[in-house]
Design a protein around this motif. Structure first.
Motif, PDB file in Angstrom:
ATOM      1  N   ASN A  31       8.401  21.212  -6.214  1.00 60.32           N
ATOM      2  CA  ASN A  31       7.783  22.436  -6.718  1.00 60.32           C
ATOM      3  C   ASN A  31       8.520  23.675  -6.206  1.00 60.32           C
ATOM      4  N   ASN A  32       8.934  23.607  -4.938  1.00 63.66           N
ATOM      5  CA  ASN A  32       9.686  24.730  -4.381  1.00 63.66           C
ATOM      6  C   ASN A  32      11.008  24.922  -5.118  1.00 63.66           C
ATOM      7  N   GLY A  90       0.826  -1.215   0.000  1.00 58.39           N
ATOM      8  CA  GLY A  90       0.000   0.000   0.000  1.00 58.39           C
ATOM      9  C   GLY A  90       0.856   1.259   0.000  1.00 58.39           C
ATOM     10  N   MET A  91       1.946   1.246   0.779  1.00 60.54           N
ATOM     11  CA  MET A  91       2.852   2.394   0.788  1.00 60.54           C
ATOM     12  C   MET A  91       3.442   2.638  -0.610  1.00 60.54           C
ATOM     13  N   GLN A  92       3.832   1.559  -1.277  1.00 63.51           N
ATOM     14  CA  GLN A  92       4.376   1.711  -2.620  1.00 63.51           C
ATOM     15  C   GLN A  92       3.326   2.245  -3.593  1.00 63.51           C
ATOM     16  N   ALA A  93       2.082   1.771  -3.406  1.00 63.12           N
ATOM     17  CA  ALA A  93       1.004   2.242  -4.279  1.00 63.12           C
ATOM     18  C   ALA A  93       0.758   3.740  -4.087  1.00 63.12           C
ATOM     19  N   MET A  94       0.733   4.212  -2.823  1.00 64.55           N
ATOM     20  CA  MET A  94       0.463   5.616  -2.551  1.00 64.55           C
ATOM     21  C   MET A  94       1.617   6.516  -3.004  1.00 64.55           C
ATOM     22  N   GLN A  95       2.836   5.957  -3.063  1.00 65.54           N
ATOM     23  CA  GLN A  95       3.987   6.764  -3.466  1.00 65.54           C
ATOM     24  C   GLN A  95       4.154   6.848  -4.980  1.00 65.54           C
ATOM     25  N   ASN A  96       3.574   5.878  -5.710  1.00 64.70           N
ATOM     26  CA  ASN A  96       3.846   5.822  -7.143  1.00 64.70           C
ATOM     27  C   ASN A  96       2.608   5.958  -8.020  1.00 64.70           C
ATOM     28  N   LEU A  97       1.423   5.834  -7.445  1.00 68.11           N
ATOM     29  CA  LEU A  97       0.201   5.928  -8.228  1.00 68.11           C
ATOM     30  C   LEU A  97      -0.606   7.146  -7.798  1.00 68.11           C
ATOM     31  N   ARG A 123       5.116  11.505   0.104  1.00 70.33           N
ATOM     32  CA  ARG A 123       5.072  11.802  -1.319  1.00 70.33           C
ATOM     33  C   ARG A 123       4.700  13.267  -1.565  1.00 70.33           C
ATOM     34  N   ARG A 124       3.682  13.758  -0.849  1.00 71.83           N
ATOM     35  CA  ARG A 124       3.260  15.152  -1.016  1.00 71.83           C
ATOM     36  C   ARG A 124       4.357  16.120  -0.595  1.00 71.83           C
ATOM     37  N   ALA A 125       5.068  15.758   0.480  1.00 70.03           N
ATOM     38  CA  ALA A 125       6.176  16.609   0.913  1.00 70.03           C
ATOM     39  C   ALA A 125       7.270  16.656  -0.149  1.00 70.03           C
ATOM     40  N   ARG A 126       7.521  15.472  -0.757  1.00 74.70           N
ATOM     41  CA  ARG A 126       8.534  15.429  -1.803  1.00 74.70           C
ATOM     42  C   ARG A 126       8.106  16.258  -3.007  1.00 74.70           C
TER      43      ARG A 126
END
Length: 334
Positions: free
Chosen positions: A107-108, A41-48, A99-102
């Motif tokens: 973006n920054n 699930g962690m991999q899914a949330m980070q890549n999808l 992922r969002r932080a990355r």
């Protein structure tokens, strides 16, 4: 898109392997195998995408629920699903946050790069404007030298030649030519002092009013021309405004002396809102459109000075009826 498609294949293969372990009857601790769904699930949330990741997590819950309920019963199975599901949700939420932080950091970095590029462009533009301003100032000074000092020196040359010719033919008239030559030399010296004073960037000592009076008193005024200066108010303007208005008044007075053939000049300085300055003469005037095209009356220079301090400059002139030059502070600044 290709990476996303192959990642789905990867998740599918990994899910099958976890299911083989989860549904293997030889594993007594099969419930802990479900934690592997948390890693997937962690991999899914980070890549999808968020929706795709939630879909995969939902599939993991269905598989766990089926295994636990079939092995432990509905009540106990649901409790185990909730316990292990909470762990999986926590891990997936952590992965999503990371992922969002990355992405935010990326973006920054992009924004920082854009800001740096914009800053470089602004510096380049500023340097270009500075060089353009220097070039324009040189051109204006060259024009002033040509229109005033050069012409005066040319007249001095003619007067000197005339004196040399009269030295043998009519010595009594040589004195008149020498007086004329001295007058021309004084006029050229005054013109040079005026141009040199315009190159001084420092704040006028004593303020605009004092320096304006000093300039009028020191300026070589032709006979038959009177200059009056009226001051209304005592508001102190900025250094840049003082310099700009002084240059406008100097330029206007020079134009009157050289071109107007008038008998009176009125300089009015209004230091009460709305702030403005006027230079008016009763000379011969001129055709404004033709004067702007000729470029010999310093009109472009005065407009540039007014633009630099964000004042509005207006010029009214009619042949045989004099000229009025007015600079007024932009109402948005008042």
């Amino acid at each position: 898109r290709d990476i996303g498609r192959w990642f789905h294949v990867y998740l599918g293969v990994q899910t099958i392997l976890v299911c083989l372990l989860l549904f293997n009857p030889h594993y007594a601790q099969y419930d802990y195998i479900s934690i592997l769904f948390g890693i997937l699930g962690m991999q899914a949330m980070q890549n999808l995408s968020y929706r795709m990741g939630v879909g995969w997590i939902g599939l993991f819950f269905i598989l766990m629920g089926y295994r636990f309920i079939s092995a432990q019963g509905v009540f106990k199975g649901l409790i185990i699903v909730l316990l292990f599901g909470a762990v999986i949700i926590f891990l997936c939420a952590y992965a999503l946050t990371t992922r969002r932080a990355r992405l935010a950091n990326d973006n920054n970095q992009i924004l920082m790069k854009q800001l740096q590029d914009a800053n470089i462009q602004l510096q380049s533009h500023s340097n270009t404007l500075k060089q353009l301003g220097i070039a324009n100032e040189r051109q204006r000074l060259a024009r002033e030298l040509h229109d005033s000092v050069t012409q005066t020196i040319f007249s001095m040359t003619l007067t000197t030649q005339s004196a040399l010719l009269l030295q043998d033919r009519d010595p009594n008239r040589v004195g008149v030519q020498l007086v004329r030559l001295n007058q021309l030399a004084q006029s050229a010296l005054t013109e040079m002092h005026t141009l040199i004073s315009e190159l001084r960037p420092e704040k006028p000592a004593g303020g605009l009013v004092a320096v304006l009076h000093k300039h009028i008193n020191n300026r070589s005024i032709p006979e038959g021309l009177t200059v009056s200066c009226e001051i209304d108010g005592d508001q102190i303007l900025s250094t840049k405004e003082d310099q700009g208005l002084l240059r406008i008044a100097q330029e206007a007075l020079n134009n009157v002396i050289k071109h107007s053939e008038g008998s009176k000049v009125y300089i009015r300085l209004h230091l009460i809102k709305p702030y403005w300055i006027e230079i008016e003469d009763n000379g011969q005037g001129f055709n404004l459109e033709q004067a702007q095209k000729s470029g010999h009356l310093g009109l472009a220079s005065m407009r540039e000075r007014a633009d630099e301090i964000n004042w509005n400059l207006s010029i009214r002139s009619t042949p045989k009826m004099g000229t009025l030059i007015r600079a007024e502070k932009n109402s948005l600044q008042n």
